[in-house]
Design an enzyme around this catalytic site. Sequence first.
Site, PDB file in Angstrom:
ATOM      1  N   TYR A   1       0.856  -1.189   0.000  1.00  0.00           N
ATOM      2  CA  TYR A   1       0.000   0.000   0.000  1.00  0.00           C
ATOM      3  C   TYR A   1       0.887   1.233   0.000  1.00  0.00           C
ATOM      4  O   TYR A   1       1.896   1.294   0.715  1.00  0.00           O
ATOM      5  CB  TYR A   1      -0.899   0.020   1.239  1.00  0.00           C
TER       6      TYR A   1
ATOM      7  N   GLU B   1      -3.395   7.518  -4.236  1.00  0.00           N
ATOM      8  CA  GLU B   1      -3.331   6.235  -3.523  1.00  0.00           C
ATOM      9  C   GLU B   1      -3.155   5.092  -4.514  1.00  0.00           C
ATOM     10  O   GLU B   1      -3.829   5.070  -5.551  1.00  0.00           O
ATOM     11  CB  GLU B   1      -4.609   6.033  -2.707  1.00  0.00           C
TER      12      GLU B   1
END
Length: 370
Positions: free
Chosen positions: A101, A188
Amino acid sequence: MKLFEYMGKKLFAEFGLPIPKGRMVDNPEDAARAAQEMGAPVVIKSQILSGKRGKAGGIKFADNPEEAQAAAQELLGMTIQGLPVNYLLVEEKLKIDKELYLSLAIDGVAQRPVLIASSHGGIDIEEVAEEYIIKRTIDIDLGMQTFMAKDIVSRMGIALNSPQGKELVRIILILYKLFSQRDAELVEINPLVISGDRVIAADSKMTIDDEALYRQLDLQRVEERTATEKAAHDLGLSFVELDGDIGIMANGAGITMGTLDTVAYFGGKSANFLDAGGGTGEEGTAKALELILSRNPKSIVINIFGGITRCDDVARALASVKRKRGIPVPVVIRLVGTNQEAGRAILNEVGIEAYDYMQDAIKKAVELAR
């Protein structure tokens, strides 16, 4: 302004971030052709401005063009989390060795960008234990430096001298460049996939600062508001459609949120969020009521604590709407503050009783909606 996944990935590619082979389609036949050209297996992803698509059935896999066509046929026209699926992204299916992530966002408290990274990416990133989350605020005068990126990669448990480690350092540096130059509030990548020696952005989520759009003239504009929300915005009102059946109007963001919470506490569901703001006059209040009625609620609760807002202005607007067009559902109002006695007298003339306490008014509105 939120960007669709395919738009974010286009920017990723422009800045040199690695993305899967992919193609946008809007019909099943093109999905089959895309699968044929890229070579199956492929993943077919609905393009909506929301997360959790996989859990909602908005992502499917296909081993051949025929399966890709059938999957596209099923996805197109679906409604996921209240959003229609009009476009699909057909991409190569990646061999996933590990999911990471990576994101950059604005830390409102620190008033700086913050980089967030984790060696545990993928679905349910919100549930990853804090010990696996790495956060680093960034001085905008210094920017993202190579030594910072190396420190983050090392803390993620990936060897700096490995092909994946070197590529991750490069990706972090590019991501900050993209974040800065495109005036982003959020960039993101989840998941950021390790596939052999490759590191690939398997997904993208980007939000651009609305106040900086004048500097981003080449970006396609995305309108995520409904027609009613746009009409409210043009009137200067804060309005969000929700999925309940009790219309909500209050005069301030905090009191409006408190009203929604209290509706839920008493077992009701709000049809909208409408902050009419402080100082909203008779005309503005009338327009706000029209917006609420367009949602066809079963009851309406109006919560006014008059400071700048005058209670008699709110009452006149409500009485005017009731006289001119009628209000086909029960209206419950809590009216306290500036000129409250005059306002209550106006409401009495049209058969509307005002409450002193928010809880009493909301409890009654929930009962009436049932």
